[in-house]
Design a protein around this motif. Sequence first.
Motif, PDB file in Angstrom:
ATOM      1  N   THR A 123      -8.322  13.805 -14.724  1.00 12.51           N
ATOM      2  CA  THR A 123      -8.009  13.041 -15.936  1.00 12.51           C
ATOM      3  C   THR A 123      -6.516  12.795 -16.075  1.00 12.51           C
ATOM      4  N   LEU A 124      -5.715  13.835 -15.890  1.00 13.31           N
ATOM      5  CA  LEU A 124      -4.260  13.702 -16.043  1.00 13.31           C
ATOM      6  C   LEU A 124      -3.636  12.874 -14.923  1.00 13.31           C
ATOM      7  N   SER A 125      -4.090  13.087 -13.700  1.00 15.12           N
ATOM      8  CA  SER A 125      -3.478  12.417 -12.542  1.00 15.12           C
ATOM      9  C   SER A 125      -3.759  10.919 -12.520  1.00 15.12           C
ATOM     10  N   ARG A 126      -4.886  10.508 -13.061  1.00 12.79           N
ATOM     11  CA  ARG A 126      -5.195   9.076 -13.110  1.00 12.79           C
ATOM     12  C   ARG A 126      -4.178   8.309 -13.952  1.00 12.79           C
ATOM     13  N   GLN A 127      -3.427   9.016 -14.799  1.00  9.21           N
ATOM     14  CA  GLN A 127      -2.411   8.388 -15.639  1.00  9.21           C
ATOM     15  C   GLN A 127      -1.042   8.337 -14.964  1.00  9.21           C
ATOM     16  N   ASP A 128      -0.881   9.004 -13.828  1.00  5.63           N
ATOM     17  CA  ASP A 128       0.408   9.041 -13.144  1.00  5.63           C
ATOM     18  C   ASP A 128       0.730   7.683 -12.523  1.00  5.63           C
ATOM     19  N   CYS A 129       2.009   7.351 -12.537  1.00  8.10           N
ATOM     20  CA  CYS A 129       2.489   6.081 -11.998  1.00  8.10           C
ATOM     21  C   CYS A 129       2.092   5.936 -10.530  1.00  8.10           C
ATOM     22  N   GLY A 130       1.532   4.790 -10.196  1.00 12.43           N
ATOM     23  CA  GLY A 130       1.190   4.492  -8.809  1.00 12.43           C
ATOM     24  C   GLY A 130      -0.167   4.984  -8.365  1.00 12.43           C
ATOM     25  N   CYS A 131      -0.939   5.571  -9.264  1.00 11.75           N
ATOM     26  CA  CYS A 131      -2.257   6.075  -8.894  1.00 11.75           C
ATOM     27  C   CYS A 131      -3.233   4.913  -8.704  1.00 11.75           C
ATOM     28  N   LEU A 132      -3.792   4.814  -7.513  1.00 11.84           N
ATOM     29  CA  LEU A 132      -4.804   3.789  -7.218  1.00 11.84           C
ATOM     30  C   LEU A 132      -6.217   4.349  -7.373  1.00 11.84           C
ATOM     31  N   GLU A 133      -6.365   5.613  -7.022  1.00 13.54           N
ATOM     32  CA  GLU A 133      -7.679   6.278  -7.054  1.00 13.54           C
ATOM     33  C   GLU A 133      -7.441   7.770  -7.173  1.00 13.54           C
ATOM     34  N   TYR A 134      -8.254   8.432  -7.981  1.00  9.85           N
ATOM     35  CA  TYR A 134      -8.172   9.891  -8.105  1.00  9.85           C
ATOM     36  C   TYR A 134      -9.522  10.376  -8.599  1.00  9.85           C
ATOM     37  N   THR A 135     -10.418  10.654  -7.666  1.00  9.44           N
ATOM     38  CA  THR A 135     -11.777  11.026  -8.012  1.00  9.44           C
ATOM     39  C   THR A 135     -12.176  12.279  -7.251  1.00  9.44           C
ATOM     40  N   VAL A 136     -12.769  13.226  -7.974  1.00  7.63           N
ATOM     41  CA  VAL A 136     -13.246  14.466  -7.383  1.00  7.63           C
ATOM     42  C   VAL A 136     -14.770  14.384  -7.252  1.00  7.63           C
ATOM     43  N   TYR A 137     -15.263  14.819  -6.104  1.00  2.60           N
ATOM     44  CA  TYR A 137     -16.694  14.827  -5.820  1.00  2.60           C
ATOM     45  C   TYR A 137     -17.142  16.248  -5.518  1.00  2.60           C
ATOM     46  N   ALA A 138     -18.332  16.606  -5.975  1.00  2.15           N
ATOM     47  CA  ALA A 138     -18.951  17.867  -5.579  1.00  2.15           C
ATOM     48  C   ALA A 138     -19.711  17.617  -4.284  1.00  2.15           C
ATOM     49  N   ASP A 139     -19.515  18.475  -3.307  1.00  2.95           N
ATOM     50  CA  ASP A 139     -20.226  18.371  -2.028  1.00  2.95           C
ATOM     51  C   ASP A 139     -21.634  18.923  -2.242  1.00  2.95           C
ATOM     52  N   VAL A 140     -22.634  18.058  -2.236  1.00  3.87           N
ATOM     53  CA  VAL A 140     -24.006  18.485  -2.547  1.00  3.87           C
ATOM     54  C   VAL A 140     -24.606  19.344  -1.440  1.00  3.87           C
ATOM     55  N   GLN A 141     -24.051  19.290  -0.237  1.00 11.39           N
ATOM     56  CA  GLN A 141     -24.569  20.099   0.865  1.00 11.39           C
ATOM     57  C   GLN A 141     -23.876  21.455   0.966  1.00 11.39           C
ATOM     58  N   ARG A 142     -22.736  21.596   0.292  1.00 12.64           N
ATOM     59  CA  ARG A 142     -21.996  22.858   0.316  1.00 12.64           C
ATOM     60  C   ARG A 142     -21.597  23.214  -1.120  1.00 12.64           C
ATOM     61  N   PRO A 143     -22.482  23.885  -1.853  1.00 14.79           N
ATOM     62  CA  PRO A 143     -22.166  24.239  -3.242  1.00 14.79           C
ATOM     63  C   PRO A 143     -20.840  24.997  -3.335  1.00 14.79           C
ATOM     64  N   GLY A 144     -20.061  24.658  -4.355  1.00 10.66           N
ATOM     65  CA  GLY A 144     -18.763  25.289  -4.536  1.00 10.66           C
ATOM     66  C   GLY A 144     -17.637  24.607  -3.787  1.00 10.66           C
ATOM     67  N   THR A 145     -17.971  23.532  -3.054  1.00  5.50           N
ATOM     68  CA  THR A 145     -16.971  22.758  -2.327  1.00  5.50           C
ATOM     69  C   THR A 145     -16.785  21.430  -3.037  1.00  5.50           C
ATOM     70  N   PHE A 146     -15.528  21.058  -3.229  1.00  3.21           N
ATOM     71  CA  PHE A 146     -15.185  19.821  -3.933  1.00  3.21           C
ATOM     72  C   PHE A 146     -14.229  19.022  -3.056  1.00  3.21           C
ATOM     73  N   VAL A 147     -14.491  17.721  -2.982  1.00  5.22           N
ATOM     74  CA  VAL A 147     -13.684  16.818  -2.175  1.00  5.22           C
ATOM     75  C   VAL A 147     -13.065  15.794  -3.109  1.00  5.22           C
ATOM     76  N   MET A 148     -11.787  15.569  -2.940  1.00  2.89           N
ATOM     77  CA  MET A 148     -11.061  14.615  -3.771  1.00  2.89           C
ATOM     78  C   MET A 148     -10.664  13.421  -2.904  1.00  2.89           C
ATOM     79  N   LEU A 149     -10.737  12.243  -3.468  1.00  4.00           N
ATOM     80  CA  LEU A 149     -10.197  11.054  -2.828  1.00  4.00           C
ATOM     81  C   LEU A 149      -9.092  10.548  -3.735  1.00  4.00           C
ATOM     82  N   GLU A 150      -7.873  10.520  -3.191  1.00  4.51           N
ATOM     83  CA  GLU A 150      -6.752  10.042  -3.996  1.00  4.51           C
ATOM     84  C   GLU A 150      -5.967   9.003  -3.221  1.00  4.51           C
ATOM     85  N   GLY A 151      -5.547   7.965  -3.946  1.00  8.46           N
ATOM     86  CA  GLY A 151      -4.761   6.899  -3.351  1.00  8.46           C
ATOM     87  C   GLY A 151      -3.544   6.604  -4.211  1.00  8.46           C
TER      88      GLY A 151
END
Length: 107
Positions: A39-67
């Motif tokens: 939520t906070l990072s999406r407001q930072d200057c120059g942010c194109l993408e900032y989304t966190v995903y839960a890895d459904v095949q590995r519980p407790g693992t989270f993958v972020m895509l940031e641009g």
Amino acid sequence: MSTPLPPGNETAEVWLMPVFTAKAGHETELRNALRSLQTLSRQDCGCLEYTVYADVQRPGTFVMLEGWTCHEDLEAHNQQQHVKDFVEAVRPLLEKPFSVTTLAPLD
């Protein structure tokens, strides 16, 4: 947290894929910290993408895509207090240090 780039790419878009793995029993805490950072990072200057995903095949693992529009914007983001606070807060929640992969589109 500094992200290495190939020489001459300082003005090109920067895309990253951080991966976080929670210690057993700390999944919800990590999820909440990542959600707040998102939520906070999406407001930072120059942010194109900032989304966190839960890895459904590995519980407790989270993958972020940031641009970011450029390396300077990414570095400015990494110096934000909310990023520094996040890194410190999640350190004890992680099974291992989080990894960051720099991505480049295929030509």
